[in-house]
Design a protein around this motif. Sequence first.
Motif, PDB file in Angstrom:
ATOM      1  N   ARG A 138       8.024  12.524  -1.876  1.00 42.96           N
ATOM      2  CA  ARG A 138       7.515  12.762  -0.403  1.00 42.96           C
ATOM      3  C   ARG A 138       7.094  11.339  -0.052  1.00 42.96           C
ATOM      4  NH1 ARG A 138       4.050  16.383  -3.452  1.00 42.96           N
ATOM      5  NH2 ARG A 138       2.617  14.847  -3.433  1.00 42.96           N
ATOM      6  N   ASN A 139       6.650  10.229  -0.767  1.00 45.66           N
ATOM      7  CA  ASN A 139       6.197   9.288  -0.298  1.00 45.66           C
ATOM      8  C   ASN A 139       7.302   8.240  -0.171  1.00 45.66           C
ATOM      9  OD1 ASN A 139       3.248   9.099   0.328  1.00 45.66           O
ATOM     10  ND2 ASN A 139       3.342  10.188  -1.609  1.00 45.66           N
ATOM     11  N   GLY A 140       7.657   7.723   1.084  1.00 47.51           N
ATOM     12  CA  GLY A 140       8.590   6.741   0.976  1.00 47.51           C
ATOM     13  C   GLY A 140       8.316   5.351   0.204  1.00 47.51           C
ATOM     14  N   SER A 141       9.285   4.333   0.221  1.00 44.83           N
ATOM     15  CA  SER A 141       9.004   3.259  -0.620  1.00 44.83           C
ATOM     16  C   SER A 141       9.497   1.894   0.180  1.00 44.83           C
ATOM     17  CB  SER A 141       9.569   3.225  -2.047  1.00 44.83           C
ATOM     18  OG  SER A 141      10.991   3.437  -1.613  1.00 44.83           O
ATOM     19  N   ASP A 153       0.930   4.416  -3.111  1.00 41.66           N
ATOM     20  CA  ASP A 153       0.888   5.906  -2.824  1.00 41.66           C
ATOM     21  C   ASP A 153       2.414   6.275  -3.473  1.00 41.66           C
ATOM     22  OD1 ASP A 153      -1.202   5.508  -1.286  1.00 41.66           O
ATOM     23  OD2 ASP A 153      -0.360   5.741   0.734  1.00 41.66           O
ATOM     24  N   HIS A 154       3.491   5.844  -3.256  1.00 35.91           N
ATOM     25  CA  HIS A 154       4.836   6.242  -3.972  1.00 35.91           C
ATOM     26  C   HIS A 154       4.685   6.381  -5.314  1.00 35.91           C
ATOM     27  CE1 HIS A 154       9.191   6.305  -4.206  1.00 35.91           C
ATOM     28  NE2 HIS A 154       8.894   5.277  -5.269  1.00 35.91           N
ATOM     29  N   GLU A 206       2.140   8.963  -6.540  1.00 37.53           N
ATOM     30  CA  GLU A 206       2.901  10.453  -6.943  1.00 37.53           C
ATOM     31  C   GLU A 206       3.772  10.509  -7.929  1.00 37.53           C
ATOM     32  OE1 GLU A 206       5.150  10.982  -3.288  1.00 37.53           O
ATOM     33  OE2 GLU A 206       6.061  12.786  -3.935  1.00 37.53           O
ATOM     34  N   SER A 235       0.946  -1.081  -0.100  1.00 35.95           N
ATOM     35  CA  SER A 235      -0.130   0.070  -0.185  1.00 35.95           C
ATOM     36  C   SER A 235       0.837   1.278  -0.146  1.00 35.95           C
ATOM     37  CB  SER A 235      -1.062  -0.006   1.348  1.00 35.95           C
ATOM     38  OG  SER A 235      -1.462   1.326   1.534  1.00 35.95           O
ATOM     39  N   GLY A 236       2.005   1.352   0.755  1.00 33.26           N
ATOM     40  CA  GLY A 236       2.920   2.282   0.641  1.00 33.26           C
ATOM     41  C   GLY A 236       3.582   2.436  -0.618  1.00 33.26           C
ATOM     42  N   ASN A 237       4.027   1.479  -1.159  1.00 30.96           N
ATOM     43  CA  ASN A 237       4.350   1.656  -2.814  1.00 30.96           C
ATOM     44  C   ASN A 237       3.185   2.138  -3.541  1.00 30.96           C
ATOM     45  OD1 ASN A 237       6.944   0.768  -1.784  1.00 30.96           O
ATOM     46  ND2 ASN A 237       6.773  -1.305  -2.438  1.00 30.96           N
ATOM     47  N   SER A 266      -0.588   0.739  -9.285  1.00 34.61           N
ATOM     48  CA  SER A 266      -0.790   2.292  -9.115  1.00 34.61           C
ATOM     49  C   SER A 266      -2.048   2.860  -9.990  1.00 34.61           C
ATOM     50  CB  SER A 266       0.493   3.113  -9.390  1.00 34.61           C
ATOM     51  OG  SER A 266       0.000   4.449  -9.909  1.00 34.61           O
ATOM     52  N   GLY A 293      10.917   9.145   2.435  1.00 37.86           N
ATOM     53  CA  GLY A 293      10.785  10.102   1.259  1.00 37.86           C
ATOM     54  C   GLY A 293      11.908  10.987   1.355  1.00 37.86           C
TER      55      GLY A 293
END
Length: 271
Positions: free
Chosen positions: A200-203, A14-15, A18, A10-12, A82, A187
């Motif tokens: 901004r969003n980390g991975s 968002d990454h 972006e 889920s974090g990836n 994504s 990020g």
Amino acid sequence: MMKRYPDAESGNKDHWDELAEVHMRSYNTAPLAEGGHVLDPIQMAELGDVTNKSLLHLQCHIGTDTLSWARLGAEVTGVDLSPVSVRKARELAALTGLRGRFIESSIYDLPEVLDEKFDIVYTSIGVLCWLSDLSEWARIVRRFLKPDGIFYIMESHPFLNVFDDETDGLSVMYPYFHSDDPRAWPGDYPDYSDGDYLVRNGSWEWTWSIADIVCAVADAGLKLNFFHEHNSIPWKALPCMVQDPSKRGWYRLPGDRDILPLTFSLRATAP
Ligand SMILES: C[S@@+](CC[C@H](N)C(=O)[O-])C[C@H]1O[C@@H](n2cnc3c(N)ncnc32)[C@H](O)[C@@H]1O
């Protein structure tokens, strides 16, 4: 049992949502709009003629490579985790007048949403580090291939991952070998395509060794046609790298330090 990490996935997502916005501006899409494509000659030569072939592109991002294969005559389907990437790929198809179907899905969910087989399954550059289970990935690749269908991948070389990408030189900093838990990257670092943009969003990323990759493909029952190592890469992966016009503008190690593989390509055939 398959290894899956919902928070990392889920974090990836968002990454990459972006970055899809950023890459729509920073990727070189002009050749596609002008009737050309953005594929490099090595991939084209190694994959061969795609005219009228059905091609499934895994992790297609904003569809630049997918639509390039369409321009060369393939019937293309792109898949990406994504939703913004998929939306941008559809926009690019409309802009260029190229036909392509784009599906929003994690690779690991794809067998539940797509029930077809393809002449070619293709994936390239910057893909494997996002995958938590390479054995399952290879089984899914095989599941989507027709008999005698071709799997082709060009990817950054895992050996490159060991180096510190913030110091000028070849300084070993990270392990070559895989571990189950992903490495979290916060990020606030420059994007690889637009160096002025701070992500901004980390991975969350995994490292896979050459043995992991080749064995996953072989264990899935695919027959290896070739495995090649190359001394250039499409982005400046280390500060010391220089752009080389004789290598289609890709980057290589400077001077006589042409001593390491920077990318690899692998082709395999389904039984
Ligand atoms: C570096 S990009 C794609 C590489 C392509 N060569 C490019 O630059 O356009 C990586 C892509 O993998 C996608 N991705 C990451 N994890 C995924 C997964 N589990 N399933 C499908 N796509 C995934 C991301 O959303 C992103 O668009």
